[in-house]
Structures are given as structure tokens and as C-alpha cells.
Enzyme design. Structure first.
Site, mmCIF file in Angstrom:
data_model
loop_
_atom_site.group_PDB
_atom_site.id
_atom_site.type_symbol
_atom_site.label_atom_id
_atom_site.label_comp_id
_atom_site.label_asym_id
_atom_site.label_seq_id
_atom_site.Cartn_x
_atom_site.Cartn_y
_atom_site.Cartn_z
ATOM 1 N N ASP A 140 -21.961 -18.840 -9.753
ATOM 2 C CA ASP A 140 -23.317 -19.306 -9.958
ATOM 3 C C ASP A 140 -24.020 -18.368 -10.933
ATOM 4 O O ASP A 140 -24.687 -17.418 -10.540
ATOM 5 C CB ASP A 140 -24.033 -19.309 -8.604
ATOM 6 N N TYR A 144 -12.994 -18.784 -18.361
ATOM 7 C CA TYR A 144 -12.053 -19.711 -17.728
ATOM 8 C C TYR A 144 -11.610 -20.865 -18.613
ATOM 9 O O TYR A 144 -10.857 -21.713 -18.182
ATOM 10 C CB TYR A 144 -12.654 -20.286 -16.436
ATOM 11 N N GLU A 192 -10.281 -22.270 -8.760
ATOM 12 C CA GLU A 192 -11.012 -21.087 -9.243
ATOM 13 C C GLU A 192 -12.375 -21.026 -8.581
ATOM 14 O O GLU A 192 -12.902 -22.051 -8.193
ATOM 15 C CB GLU A 192 -11.288 -21.210 -10.757
#
Ligand code: IVH
Length: 689
Positions: free
Chosen positions: A118, A246, A114
Site C-alpha cells: 500500500d 515487480y 506477491e
């Protein structure tokens, strides 16, 4: 009646949340903004009449609420872990070897790759499907309650699963393959994601600030973090924040997937925004190979990513592997070479350019960026230093990306000790000591001393360069010596050099001197357009030099031209015309022309007959970047032979920008002016009519 209205109210909320999801998560709206606003207004009206009906998942609740005094602390329901870093494939394989020793199952493991965004890590809590709380990562155990700020981010669903019924009529059945039918929504679900500002939105935000004369932001990451970690939700609402999730950090009740790949699919089915570049691999080498493709491809992502994350797909196995410190063993951050670093600004130097323009540059404590040690960086101009309040001694953020010269983004204000010194631009030229000048409407400061040695070096460098007179064997060190020894006082002096003189210079022997004299002799025969481009007249680049050559045929004719005559040439505006007239009016330059002629450098060119007609007649083109097959001269010839015109700079009058690889700032300018953009193939098609 009231019952009917409550049902309508509920439907309206779900409908708006659905369209919100289509717009902000799927990037695929199916109604117009006007229709959306109409729905929202209807909802607002019902809520005004029945304020007691309002629930936290109402889309109206996204508008920023009142500023808070402080953030409450929240204990996370599970540790919000960090990641160990890998720099390159070998590091990643070493990680694999280490964890294989801990558990045999690792040998057979699959991997999910993945992007490592940032941004700012955020933790979102859902109770019975409703967004109830959101927090920052904090120290991984305790974070800050930023619920009101997060609520303003439209990509965050206020209620999950997001209703997807409006497109498929009123059947509420999910397709059999949907993760929603396989798994059951926990009563309490805590997910983790990364909040960020996409690059395009960030640039747009800075552009607007600049236009308004306000201070711009350093980078998307700091801006996103700052927008979420301040107390006024209205301000957060005004920033173009979004997020990607995620991880499921914690759940109670329900049934959730046990592999990372399915977690991503499940989160997506619930209505969360999930990356679309994640991939699953059967072995580590394939995962690394995919990861490495993003070293180059990172700029195509719409957000800043500092690496990719390689995760063991089997979450039970990953959990069993445990952690070292705060880093889970089951995943690793595969970092891209850094592009932004901080270092100390030890001093500010000033370079004098060919045209006399003074350019400040940063002298830095040496620092490595992406495998290169950087000690100097561009500071653009003196206004930039003042606007960003960059002080000598500051910790500064430096960026180095691709082939671009490293540049200073700005100071890290929080790192100041108080010892930093405000910078005063020079009042005299650092090379010749003459007072510097500033022209109305320009940012730059100039040294206007035509005899300034620093300018002379740059002038000669430009004169001999490949696109100009193409004189080989005259590197900067030699040019500096020629000037220091007084052998060369202007470009014309180059042509009177003799062998004896060259032999007095350091590092010169017979052969080298002969070679240089040979290439100087060859240069006498260079065409008029090259000579004109080589003289460095402000505004006269290669393209303009060609136009002038064809119109005037020789130096003497051009020297006599008035500003009015010059402006008859397409592409020559009042500024360039004036700059050409000024150049030839200066006694120093008249002397150079005289000396060049005396030295046999006085090329003639056939004047153009009638202009060619063709499919490109009446169209003006600007070319930027490297084209796949045509050279710079080649594309110009092609366009002109089809009746078109090529100019140097983009303006509203430009018909098309021909765009190649690694384009310059012209591409940006064309976009901002709405100039149409073509590639080489499209240009050829256009020429075919
Ligand atoms: S996984 C156990 N996945 O990177 C889970 N982190 O140094 C650990 N980040 O603080 C994190 N994108 O804020 C993970 N796709 C991603 C990520 C990601 C960005 C951030 C996250 C974390 C930092 C790790």
C-alpha cells in the site's frame, strides 16, 4: 595521470553504488558508515576539482536538488494498469473460471503470489543502464515527472546492473545461473514498483515529530505519496522512503524474461529491490492457500500491505488474456479485510470512567471494517481532538485491527465542506453536571464528584469483575437499575441487598435473586488483595494489592499507614503512596470501609516473613500478555518464589519484561527504555541460574 584519476573516479562511483545497494536493497552492508562516508567524501573532492566529470549515476546526485515550480507531464511508454479485486478464495476461483473460458492454456497455468504494497505506484526509466526519469502513475496514461524526488531514494539504483564485483575480486564474470547471463539488458528499460515508508520508519518519524511538538502523519501510505508528490527534493530526501519493483512495463532492445517469476529474479539480479515473500505455485488452490496465510501474517511484513496479488506466471498468456477496462485479466488483487476506512463523524460523545476521567468518543455514520459494523470509536483524549483538529461533521479515518477497539486516526482535511464544527470539550460532567477539573501535568479532565452516578456504575463494574471480587450475576444493566432505584449508593451497599429488594427489579425472579445473593455471600470471603484491587484506588492494581496485603495484613492497618511507611514497600513511589493515603482520608471512602466491615467484608492476610532468596533476588519484573503455560498469578508466584519481585509498570528500574502473546503498551515502553525482554522459557532458564 588524469586518465588514471578518471578510472579511479569511475571505480569509486561503482564501489559506492555497490555498497549503497548492499545497505539499502540487500539490507546487508559489509562496510561501516564511517568507511562509506570516507568513500563518498573522496568522490565529492574529485567532483569539486572536476565538476565537468559528474554523471547522473554519481551517488552525490542523490542529494535533493533545488525545488521545482511544477511537475512536467510524462506519457508512459505502456499503460500503467490497475487490478481487479477478489475478496476471499471463492472470488479468486471465480476469476480463474472466467479466464479459463477465454483461453484453455489457463488450465495449466502457474501462479506467482506477491504482496500488494500500500504505497505509491512509480515508473522508472533506464537508458543504457542509467536512471534517467521517474514518474507517478497519474491516470495510467500520463503521469508526473518526479525524477528529482525519486533520485533521493537510495533503494533505487542509479545505474544497472549494480556492479557486484567488489566482493568477488575483480573477475567480472557472473555465475552461469545468473539471469544476467541468460538475458540482455535492454537499451531502454521501464520498470514499475511501489514506493513506500516502512512501518518502523514511519513510527519513528511520527515519534520525532511528536517530540518536536509538531503535527504527526496519518499513515505511511499518505505520507509516502505526499513526500513524492511535492516539489522539494530535499524534503523527499529527508523521508525514509524505499520501494519494491515487480514489473517491466516496457523495453527496447535486449532480451527479458517472459514469466513473472523470472522477471522478479531478473530485476533482483539487476540490483533492484524485490520482495522476498513472493512464491510460485503450480495451481491456484495452493496459491490461494499461501495468500490466506497472509491474512494473519500481514503484520509481520515491514510495510503496510492491503492484500496479495495473484498473477499468472506466463506473461505471454497473461498479455493474451487482455483486460477489462484498466484491469489486466491475468492478475487479481486478493484483498485483506480492510482495517482503515473513512466515514462521517456525526458527533463527539463523552464517557465518564471509574476514576472520573472524561473520555471523548466518536459517534460515526455506521461503517463496515473487516466484517464488523462500527458506530463508535476512541478519540483518546481532548488534546488529541485539538491536535488533530478533528471537527464534528468531518470525514475521519478509522482503524480497526485485531482485538483493539476501533480508533480515529484523524480527519480527511481535503474532504471538508466548510460546514464542520470545531469541538469544545465539556466544562461540566455529562453524567452529574458538576464542573470538571484538570490536574497539573495530566492530559485528562476529571469529574471529581465522588457521588457521580456514571462513576458509580464503573466503580461497581470494576468491583465485581473477575480479577477483583469476582461476583457473578451483576451485569451492567442490573448495576444501572440498582443505582437508579437508589438501592445501591456505593460498593458496600451490595452486601446489604436482600431478596425482596432484588425482586422489585426488572427481570428478577426467585432463582436469579438467590443466585446473586449466593455469589455476594461468597465474595465476603475474598482475600484482602482482591478486595484492595477491587476498591479501585488509583495506582493499585492486582500486583500492588498483593504487596500491600502482605505488608499490612488488613484494611485498618493500611488505612493508618503514612506515605513514608508506604514508600518503604518496593515498587511504591511517592505518587502511589499519596494516592493511597488520599483515598483512605476521604470521608466517603472511610464510610465505605466502615460499611464493608459491618457487612462482614473484612479479610485478614498473613503478613510476609523474610523475603525469599533465589536466582532472581534483586531483580524486578513486569509481565505483559498471555504466557504459554503460567497464569498471571502463577508467573508472579514463580518469580517471587525465586526471590524476584513483580511490579505493575515498566520503568528504568525494571530488570526484565516478561513478554507473552498479545502484549499491551508495556512492551513498547520497555523497548523505548531499553529494558531487557524475556519469554516464559527464558524466564525459567534465568531462575535456574
Ligand atoms: S500488479 C499489470 N503487483 O496495487 C500490473 N500491483 O490496484 C498491475 N501494487 O496500482 C499491478 N503491489 O500500485 C501489482 N506486487 C504488486 C503490487 C501492486 C502494489 C499496487 C499498484 C496498483 C495497485 C492495483
Amino acid at each position: 595521470m588524469a586518465e588514471k584519476l578518471t578510472a579511479h573516479y569511475e571505480e569509486l562511483k561503482a564501489r559506492i553504488n555497490f555498497h549503497n545497494h548492499r545497505y539499502h536493497v540487500l539490507d546487508n552492508p559489509i562496510i561501516s558508515d564511517v568507511e562509506y562516508d570516507r568513500l563518498l567524501n573522496e568522490l565529492k573532492q574529485i567532483e569539486t576539482d572536476h565538476p565537468d566529470w559528474i554523471t547522473p549515476d554519481s551517488p552525490t546526485q542523490r542529494a535533493g536538488s533545488k525545488p521545482a515550480d511544477r511537475f512536467e507531464k510524462i506519457r508512459h511508454p505502456g499503460a500503467i494498469l490497475s487490478l481487479a479485486n477478489a475478496f476471499g478464495g471463492d472470488d479468486a476461483r471465480a476469476w480463474f473460471e472466467r479466464i479459463k473460458k477465454i483461453d484453455d492454456r489457463v488450465e495449466q497455468a502457474k501462479f506467482v503470489v506477491e504482496p500488494k504494497i500500500d504505497g505509491l505506484s512509480v515508473v522508472l526509466h533506464y537508458r543504457d543502464g542509467l536512471f534517467v526519469q521517474g514518474a507517478t502513475r497519474g491516470d495510467g496514461v500520463i503521469g508526473e515527472d518526479i525524477t528529482s524526488n525519486l533520485r533521493t531514494i537510495r533503494a533505487i539504483p542509479l545505474k544497472i546492473p549494480v556492479n557486484s564485483n567488489w566482493v568477488i575480486g575483480n573477475s567480472d564474470s557472473q555465475t552461469p545461473q545468473s539471469p544476467l547471463t541468460t538475458y540482455h539488458l535492454p537499451n531502454y528499460l521501464v520498470v514499475r514498483g511501489e514506493a513506500f515508508i516502512p512501518n518502523k520508519e514511519f513510527d519513528e518519524l511520527n515519534r520525532k515529530l511528536e517530540e518536536a511538538g509538531e503535527k504527526t502523519y496519518l499513515n505511511p501510505r499518505n505520507t509516502a505519496a505526499g513526500s513524492l508528490r511535492q516539489l522539494d527534493p530535499q524534503l523527499t530526501a529527508s523521508r525514509p522512503l524505499t520501494l519494491l519493483v515487480y514489473q517491466i512495463v516496457y523495453s527496447e532492445g535486449g532480451k527479458i524474461p517472459t514469466s513473472q517469476w523470472e522477471i522478479l529474479e531478473y530485476l533482483k539480479a539487476l540490483g533492484f529491490p524485490v520482495t522476498d515473500v513472493a512464491k510460485r505455485f503450480d495451481d491456484l488452490d495452493s496459491a490461494i492457500a499461501y495468500t490466506e496465510t497472509w491474512n494473519e501474517g500481514r503484520d509481520t511484513l515491514p510495510y503496510e500491505a492491503d492484500g496479495m496479488v495473484i498473477k499468472i506466471d506466463d506473461l505471454t498468456l497473461a498479455a493474451d488474456l487482455g483486460f477489462t477496462g484498466k484491469d489486466p485479466r491475468g492478475a487479481i488483487a486478493f484483498k485483506f479485510p480492510a482495517r482503515e476506512v473513512t466515514t462521517t463523524l456525526t458527533d463527539i460523545g463523552v464517557a465518564v470512567g471509574r476514576t472520573g476521567v472524561l473520555t471523548p468518543f466518536a459517534m460515526l455514520a455506521p461503517v463496515e471494517i473487516g466484517g464488523v459494523v462500527v458506530e463508535r470509536a476512541t478519540l483518546h483524549n481532548f488534546d488529541f481532538i485539538a491536535e488533530k483538529d478533528i471537527r464534528v461533521g468531518d470525514r475521519v479515518l478509522i482503524k480497526r485491527a485485531g482485538e483493539v477497539i476501533p480508533y480515529v486516526i484523524g480527519p480527511v482535511v481535503d474532504a471538508r465542506s466548510g460546514q464542520e464544527k470545531t469541538y469544545q470539550p465539556p466544562t461540566i460532567c455529562p453524567a452529574c453536571g458538576q464542573a470538571v477539573e484538570h490536574f497539573e501535568g495530566e492530559v485528562a479532565w476529571y469529574c471529581v464528584n465522588a457521588a457521580c452516578p456514571a462513576q458509580l456504575v464503573r466503580n461497581i463494574e470494576h468491583f465485581v469483575s473477575r480479577g477483583a471480587m469476582d461476583i457473578t450475576g451483576l451485569g451492567i444493566k442490573i448495576v444501572e437499575q440498582l443505582i437508579e432505584t437508589g438501592l445501591v449508593k456505593d460498593v458496600a451497599d451490595l452486601f446489604t441487598l436482600n431478596k425482596d429488594q432484588l425482586l422489585t427489579l426488572e427481570g428478577f425472579a426467585e432463582k436469579k435473586a438467590e443466585n446473586l445473593l449466593g455469589s455476594l455471600n461468597q465474595a465476603r470471603a475474598q482475600s484482602l488483595n482482591r478486595l484492595l484491587a477491587a476498591l479501585g484506588i488509583h495506582g493499585v492494581g492486582e500486583v500492588m494489592a498483593g504487596d500491600l496485603s502482605r505488608n499490612f495484613g488488613n484494611l485498618s492497618a493500611l488505612a493508618k499507614a503514612s506515605a513514608e511507611e508506604l514508600q518503604q514497600i518496593e515498587g511504591v513511589g511517592p505518587n502511589i503512596a499519596e494516592s493511597i493515603v488520599d483515598w483512605f482520608a476521604q470521608p466517603v471512602n472511610q464510610n465505605v470501609v466502615k460499611k464493608l466491615k459491618a457487612a462482614g467484608v473484612n479479610p485478614e492476610m498473613q503478613k510476609d516473613e523474610k523475603k525469599k532468596e533465589g536466582a532472581l533476588s534483586g531483580l524486578t519484573f513486569v509481565v505483559t500478555g498471555t504466557l504459554p503455560t503460567l497464569s498471571r498469578e502463577g508467573v508472579k508466584e514463580f518469580i517471587e518464589s525465586n526471590g524476584g519481585k513483580v511490579t505493575d509498570s515498566v520503568s528504568k528500574k525494571t530488570s526484565y519484561l516478561v513478554l507473552g502473546e498479545a502484549p499491551g503498551s508495556k512492551a513498547e515502553k520497555a523497548k523505548s527504555l531499553g529494558v531487557k525482554i524475556l519469554d516464559e522459557a527464558e524466564l525459567k532458564k534465568l531462575a535456574e541460574g
